[in-house]
Design a protein around this motif. Structure first.
Motif, PDB file in Angstrom:
ATOM      1  N   UNK A  52       0.816  -1.210   0.000  1.00  0.00           N
ATOM      2  CA  UNK A  52       0.000   0.000   0.000  1.00  0.00           C
ATOM      3  C   UNK A  52       0.851   1.262   0.000  1.00  0.00           C
ATOM      4  N   UNK A  53       1.974   1.241   0.725  1.00  0.00           N
ATOM      5  CA  UNK A  53       2.796   2.444   0.791  1.00  0.00           C
ATOM      6  C   UNK A  53       3.288   2.859  -0.587  1.00  0.00           C
ATOM      7  N   UNK A  54       3.614   1.889  -1.448  1.00  0.00           N
ATOM      8  CA  UNK A  54       4.055   2.214  -2.806  1.00  0.00           C
ATOM      9  C   UNK A  54       2.918   2.800  -3.633  1.00  0.00           C
ATOM     10  N   UNK A  55       1.715   2.298  -3.398  1.00  0.00           N
ATOM     11  CA  UNK A  55       0.547   2.842  -4.093  1.00  0.00           C
ATOM     12  C   UNK A  55       0.237   4.253  -3.594  1.00  0.00           C
ATOM     13  N   UNK A  56       0.338   4.462  -2.288  1.00  0.00           N
ATOM     14  CA  UNK A  56       0.079   5.788  -1.739  1.00  0.00           C
ATOM     15  C   UNK A  56       1.068   6.808  -2.291  1.00  0.00           C
ATOM     16  N   UNK A  57       2.278   6.348  -2.594  1.00  0.00           N
ATOM     17  CA  UNK A  57       3.278   7.231  -3.175  1.00  0.00           C
ATOM     18  C   UNK A  57       2.886   7.660  -4.589  1.00  0.00           C
ATOM     19  N   UNK A  58       1.976   6.898  -5.214  1.00  0.00           N
ATOM     20  CA  UNK A  58       1.497   7.195  -6.562  1.00  0.00           C
ATOM     21  C   UNK A  58      -0.004   7.465  -6.536  1.00  0.00           C
ATOM     22  N   UNK A  59      -0.490   8.023  -5.425  1.00  0.00           N
ATOM     23  CA  UNK A  59      -1.931   8.156  -5.209  1.00  0.00           C
ATOM     24  C   UNK A  59      -2.617   9.010  -6.267  1.00  0.00           C
ATOM     25  N   UNK A 114      -2.596  12.514   2.681  1.00  0.00           N
ATOM     26  CA  UNK A 114      -2.459  13.649   3.602  1.00  0.00           C
ATOM     27  C   UNK A 114      -3.497  14.732   3.337  1.00  0.00           C
ATOM     28  N   UNK A 115      -3.953  14.830   2.098  1.00  0.00           N
ATOM     29  CA  UNK A 115      -4.967  15.845   1.782  1.00  0.00           C
ATOM     30  C   UNK A 115      -6.388  15.284   1.824  1.00  0.00           C
ATOM     31  N   UNK A 116      -6.567  14.101   2.437  1.00  0.00           N
ATOM     32  CA  UNK A 116      -7.902  13.584   2.705  1.00  0.00           C
ATOM     33  C   UNK A 116      -8.544  12.766   1.607  1.00  0.00           C
ATOM     34  N   UNK A 117      -7.792  12.323   0.615  1.00  0.00           N
ATOM     35  CA  UNK A 117      -8.338  11.498  -0.459  1.00  0.00           C
ATOM     36  C   UNK A 117      -8.295  10.028  -0.052  1.00  0.00           C
ATOM     37  N   UNK A 118      -9.417   9.331  -0.169  1.00  0.00           N
ATOM     38  CA  UNK A 118      -9.479   7.900   0.121  1.00  0.00           C
ATOM     39  C   UNK A 118      -9.294   7.142  -1.192  1.00  0.00           C
ATOM     40  N   UNK A 119      -8.211   6.405  -1.323  1.00  0.00           N
ATOM     41  CA  UNK A 119      -7.947   5.745  -2.600  1.00  0.00           C
ATOM     42  C   UNK A 119      -8.194   4.236  -2.546  1.00  0.00           C
ATOM     43  N   UNK A 120      -8.624   3.714  -1.388  1.00  0.00           N
ATOM     44  CA  UNK A 120      -8.891   2.284  -1.319  1.00  0.00           C
ATOM     45  C   UNK A 120     -10.015   1.952  -0.366  1.00  0.00           C
ATOM     46  N   UNK A 121     -10.927   1.081  -0.797  1.00  0.00           N
ATOM     47  CA  UNK A 121     -11.950   0.530   0.090  1.00  0.00           C
ATOM     48  C   UNK A 121     -11.358  -0.710   0.768  1.00  0.00           C
ATOM     49  N   UNK A 122     -11.404  -0.752   2.082  1.00  0.00           N
ATOM     50  CA  UNK A 122     -10.819  -1.868   2.812  1.00  0.00           C
ATOM     51  C   UNK A 122     -11.574  -3.170   2.615  1.00  0.00           C
TER      52      UNK A 122
END
Length: 428
Positions: free
Chosen positions: A100-107, A137-145
């Motif tokens: 997930x951290x790699x995906x968040x880096x490309x959010x 960090x700016x409040x965007x949700x990019x994944x449904x758990x």
């Protein structure tokens, strides 16, 4: 565990488009009869096969095509390759928490699900730490758990008896109260039982310890803190000291030898995220039914190991339809069905109180109410540790191999220095 190795509970969903495209907004893929095609690719087992059929029945305008791989690594390699290429991704891509951290880096290459998803699907559907991990960090949700892996401890009752240790789940909690008490019990065990180790793998223990800390390999500014974070070195010292005392079976997790170790009783305890029960049952086999037990305790409190998310890349040609599917798959009702089908433990607040979950009994582990046990363990998880972009690399390719080298005879201090050097290279 990443959960990418799980046999029964880890699954990722990836939707791949029939024709590679770049960016959203193009014409949706259509089947010959005019339906919108959403291709979903999975790794391991999410328990979605029957759910896909149910969704198509409720949405006759949708055709779902599934592509599933056996392990998570190839899936994620494909994901990052196609992110870099700018084309070829699915409508829905599942991401395992270790990546997930790699995906968040490309959010920026993924849709904000709070914007394009159903308005009644908000972050409070999930455990706070689960949703927080996929929120930028700016409040965007990019994944449904999807699922999670709350931690408990599994152990062999017969081997505990041989060592003169207590055997019943309510009696062994004190042995697993802290890591100090856990390793002390390991000393007692190896002194009494010859030819059997206390735990399976140094890396498995180290990873569980490491994930409990507020700060891991990276701080929230993505600065590598391996040398300055004393918790990491303290964990290293504790685990390698246990290796030196003969507590490790020295089995690389998910290897053929590790699988055989369950069947032959090569080790007495196992760090047990909820999905591990299925792994143990599969690998230990019916001849060991009733010998394994699980207790609602874990050293130094709770923890989580594993879980995935469903994301919608901006490459999708049908982002609205893809998000609606992802939202439906991660609704509490569907997650309970996935749990019943494949044992994937839900991350939705409402699902954790469902009768089907809390009354679930695992016969292999002595008829324990496993659903209620792990639901209670979930409440001990305070927050998800922040993961830097290279976090997964450090766990899989740096500290895991370094700990294996200690098990194979390398001096712990030398292996530590190697790990630090390799961590710096991986972090760039």
């Amino acid at each position: 565990m990443r959960r990418r190795h799980w046999v029964r509970v880890a699954v990722c969903v990836v939707a791949s488009v029939t024709v590679a495209s770049c960016g959203a907004g193009g014409a949706a893929n259509r089947t010959a009869d005019g339906r919108t095609e959403l291709t979903v690719a999975t790794f391991n087992e999410f328990g979605y096969e029957e759910l896909f059929a149910a969704y198509e029945a409720e949405h006759p305008n949708i055709k779902i095509t599934q592509r599933k791989t056996g392990q998570g690594a190839p899936h994620h390699q494909n994901l990052f390759t196609k992110l870099g290429a700018g084309s070829g991704l699915a409508d829905v891509e599942a991401v395992e928490e270790g990546y997930l951290s790699q995906v968040m880096d490309k959010s920026g290459q993924f849709h904000n699900l709070l914007e394009i998803g159903p308005k009644d699907v908000t972050a409070d559907r999930w455990l706070k730490w689960k949703a927080d991990a996929a929120t930028t960090r700016d409040g965007r949700l990019i994944g449904y758990g999807t699922d999670i892996g709350p931690l408990a401890m599994c152990y062999r009752k017969d081997l505990f008896a041989e060592a003169g240790l207590p055997q019943e789940p309510d009696q062994v909690r004190q042995l697993f109260a802290t890591w100090d008490s856990y390793f002390a019990a390991g000393d007692r065990f190896v002194a009494k039982v010859s030819g059997v180790a206390w735990f399976d793998s140094a890396a498995q223990i180290f990873n569980a310890m490491h994930n409990q800390h507020d700060v891991g390999y990276f701080d929230t500014s993505d600065t590598l803190v391996v040398e300055s974070n004393p918790d990491i070195r303290n964990d290293w010292n504790a685990v390698t000291a246990a290796v030196a005392k003969g507590q490790s079976a020295k089995l690389a997790a998910f290897s053929n030898e590790w699988n055989t170790g369950f069947k032959l009783g090569r080790f007495a305890t196992k760090t047990c995220p909820s999905w591990m029960l299925g792994v143990i049952e599969t690998q230990a086999g019916p001849e060991n039914a009733g010998k394994w037990a699980v207790t609602d305790a874990f050293p130094n409190g709770g923890g989580n190991w594993g879980g995935s998310y469903l994301t919608v890349p901006k490459q999708s040609k049908s982002p609205k339809e893809a998000t609606e599917l992802a939202a439906w798959l991660t609704a509490p009702e569907q997650q309970i069905k996935a749990f019943q089908s494949r044992g994937t433990f839900p991350s939705q607040v409402e699902a954790l109180e469902n009768r089907a979950l809390v009354e679930h009994v695992n016969t292999y582990f002595g008829n324990v109410k496993a659903g209620a046990l792990f639901a209670a363990q979930v409440q001990k998880v305070r927050a998800a540790q922040y993961k830097g972009p290279a976090d997964g690399q450090l766990q899989e390719n740096v500290f895991g191999p370094a700990l294996q080298s200690v098990e194979q005879g390398k001096r712990a201090d030398d292996a530590w220095r190697t790990a630090v050097q390799e961590a710096k290279k991986a972090a760039g």
